[in-house]
Design a protein around this motif. Structure first.
Motif, short mmCIF file in Angstrom:
data_model
loop_
_atom_site.label_atom_id
_atom_site.label_comp_id
_atom_site.label_asym_id
_atom_site.label_seq_id
_atom_site.Cartn_x
_atom_site.Cartn_y
_atom_site.Cartn_z
N ASP A 66 2.88 -30.44 -11.67
CA ASP A 66 1.85 -30.94 -10.76
C ASP A 66 0.83 -31.71 -11.59
O ASP A 66 0.00 -31.11 -12.28
N ASN A 67 0.94 -33.04 -11.57
CA ASN A 67 0.09 -33.89 -12.41
C ASN A 67 0.17 -33.49 -13.88
O ASN A 67 -0.84 -33.42 -14.60
N GLY A 68 1.40 -33.23 -14.32
CA GLY A 68 1.63 -32.89 -15.71
C GLY A 68 1.41 -31.43 -16.05
O GLY A 68 1.66 -31.01 -17.19
N VAL A 69 0.94 -30.63 -15.09
CA VAL A 69 0.69 -29.21 -15.32
C VAL A 69 1.86 -28.40 -14.75
O VAL A 69 2.22 -28.58 -13.58
N ARG A 70 2.44 -27.52 -15.57
CA ARG A 70 3.56 -26.71 -15.11
C ARG A 70 3.05 -25.57 -14.22
O ARG A 70 2.12 -24.86 -14.57
N LYS A 71 3.69 -25.45 -13.06
CA LYS A 71 3.33 -24.39 -12.13
C LYS A 71 4.59 -23.68 -11.65
O LYS A 71 5.69 -24.21 -11.77
N ILE A 72 4.41 -22.50 -11.06
CA ILE A 72 5.54 -21.69 -10.61
C ILE A 72 5.41 -21.41 -9.12
O ILE A 72 4.33 -21.06 -8.63
N THR A 73 6.51 -21.60 -8.41
CA THR A 73 6.59 -21.20 -7.00
C THR A 73 7.42 -19.93 -6.92
O THR A 73 8.58 -19.90 -7.35
N TRP A 74 6.84 -18.89 -6.35
CA TRP A 74 7.53 -17.60 -6.24
C TRP A 74 8.18 -17.48 -4.86
O TRP A 74 7.62 -17.90 -3.86
N PRO A 75 9.37 -16.89 -4.82
CA PRO A 75 10.01 -16.67 -3.51
C PRO A 75 9.20 -15.67 -2.70
O PRO A 75 8.87 -14.60 -3.18
N THR A 76 8.88 -16.02 -1.47
CA THR A 76 8.06 -15.12 -0.67
C THR A 76 8.22 -15.47 0.80
O THR A 76 9.05 -16.28 1.18
N THR A 77 7.42 -14.82 1.63
CA THR A 77 7.37 -15.10 3.06
C THR A 77 5.96 -15.54 3.41
O THR A 77 4.99 -14.85 3.08
N ARG A 78 5.85 -16.69 4.07
CA ARG A 78 4.54 -17.26 4.40
C ARG A 78 4.33 -17.26 5.91
O ARG A 78 5.28 -17.39 6.68
N LEU A 79 3.07 -17.16 6.29
CA LEU A 79 2.69 -17.21 7.70
C LEU A 79 1.78 -18.41 7.91
O LEU A 79 0.85 -18.65 7.12
N SER A 80 2.05 -19.16 8.96
CA SER A 80 1.21 -20.30 9.32
C SER A 80 0.93 -20.24 10.81
O SER A 80 1.60 -19.54 11.56
N VAL A 81 -0.07 -21.00 11.23
CA VAL A 81 -0.44 -21.01 12.64
C VAL A 81 -0.52 -22.45 13.13
O VAL A 81 -0.93 -23.35 12.38
N VAL A 82 -0.06 -22.67 14.34
CA VAL A 82 -0.17 -23.99 14.98
C VAL A 82 -0.73 -23.81 16.37
O VAL A 82 -0.48 -22.81 17.04
N ARG A 83 -1.52 -24.79 16.79
CA ARG A 83 -2.06 -24.78 18.14
C ARG A 83 -1.45 -25.92 18.92
O ARG A 83 -1.51 -27.07 18.51
#
Length: 360
Positions: A66-83
């Protein structure tokens, strides 16, 4: 106590969930929830702690820049809301993740705690299974519940399944014991072309969900993707005489079994859906269109490509009537819902061909 900062009071919320893995053949179910998240600009408000539920040797984290910075995405479950805007606005709580590796009861309890805190009125869990269904016919979608009253009022099947289950079955039962109305929608994916993506099965799930909760869902490019997918499979099947012959056998069996189902009621149902999509006033702020909700991150599916379908094996023996509740030929909901190559779940491919029953 769960504190949900920044989440407004929701209007008649329904929770819609799907999980990559054993119950997500062709990635059809998880792609359906990702489509809702993308089309309605879902805002992620919570994520379950990956340390609690996942084996990282099975579901590995990923590294990105991310813009040259190493980051980690962990496997998980996410919650989002839509109207969803319109004359009668309504909210959806979208749950999308990977079938957990451990602590399933705690996993379900945590999701139910969110549902309780948000005032969720009903939970709808999407799943996809492998079945003896031809790709040339409409995708069978079965709706099942453990609640006899819900089955009667919403014209659903009451589950009678016994056998191995996945997180879809566990979450549905957890909802039932907690007094939360819960429904599972299952799409049948042709076992001879089980590689993801399967936009035709995803489209069928969204159409059934639309009927269930009474919302118009923007489909975007899905109908065209579904037509292109079927054309591609047609071309691949035509190259192999054994596959073409097998598909014809499935078509004849399906047409014979469903002949009594070609009723005026079924035709009327399809015509009503057609009319709903032609109603005026469906622009910004109209029925079934979400109000703008910022640029919060949401999950996207990047699965692409299609491989040649393998030559079919000899069909399995005809299952019992209970196993085929819902009209899906050869294998129904969970036992045959082994995912064929679900993203982010390395063990799923080993389940192919081993899952012969269903959770209904």
């Amino acid at each position: 106590m769960i504190e949900l900062e920044g989440v407004p009071e929701l209007i008649d919320p329904v929770m819609v969930a799907a999980f990559e893995g054993w119950n997500d053949a062709g990635d059809a179910a998880s792609t359906a929830v990702a489509h809702l998240d993308r089309e309605w600009k879902g805002e992620v408000f919570a994520a379950l702690d990956a340390e609690d539920y996942y084996d990282f040797q099975v579901n590995r984290p990923t590294v990105f820049l991310d813009n040259g910075v190493r980051k980690i995405t962990w496997p998980t479950t996410r919650l989002s809301v839509v109207r969803i805007g319109g004359d009668k606005p309504r909210d959806l709580v979208l749950v999308r993740g990977i079938e957990p590796s451990m602590r399933w009861r705690s996993f379900c309890n945590e999701l139910l705690a969110f549902a309780h805190e948000l005032g969720v009125e009903m939970v709808v869990i999407l799943g996809a299974l492998l079945g003896d269904t031809p790709h040339t016919r409409p995708v069978p979608v079965s709706g099942v519940t453990s609640d006899p009253d819900l089955a009667r009022t919403m014209d659903l099947e009451e589950t009678r399944y016994e056998g191995p289950t996945g997180i879809v079955g566990i979450l549905q039962e957890a909802c039932t014991h907690a007094g939360v109305p819960a429904v599972s929608l299952w799409a049948a994916v042709p076992h001879y072309v089980s590689q993801p993506p399967n936009p035709k099965a995803t489209l069928a799930l969204l159409n059934r969900l639309e009927d269930l909760i009474g919302l118009r869902i923007p489909l975007g490019e899905l109908p065209e993707d579904a037509r292109a997918w079927q054309l591609g499979v047609d071309q691949l099947a035509a190259e192999d005489s054994e596959v073409a012959e097998y598909v014809q056998t499935l078509e004849e069996a399906r047409d014979t079994a469903e002949l009594p189902e070609a009723s005026g009621e079924a035709i009327a149902r399809e015509f009503e859906r057609y009319l709903r999509r032609r109603e005026p006033g469906t622009g910004p702020g109209g029925p079934g269109v979400a109000t703008e909700g910022g640029d919060s991150p949401f999950l996207r599916d990047t699965g692409s490509g299609r491989t040649r379908p393998p030559k079919p094996e000899r069909p399995a023996p005809e299952p019992s009537p209970e196993e085929t509740a819902g009209g899906t030929t050869g294998g129904t909901a969970e036992g045959s819902a082994g995912s064929a190559g679900s993203a982010g779940s390395a063990e799923d491919s080993s389940d192919e061909g081993e899952n012969g029953d269903s959770e209904k």
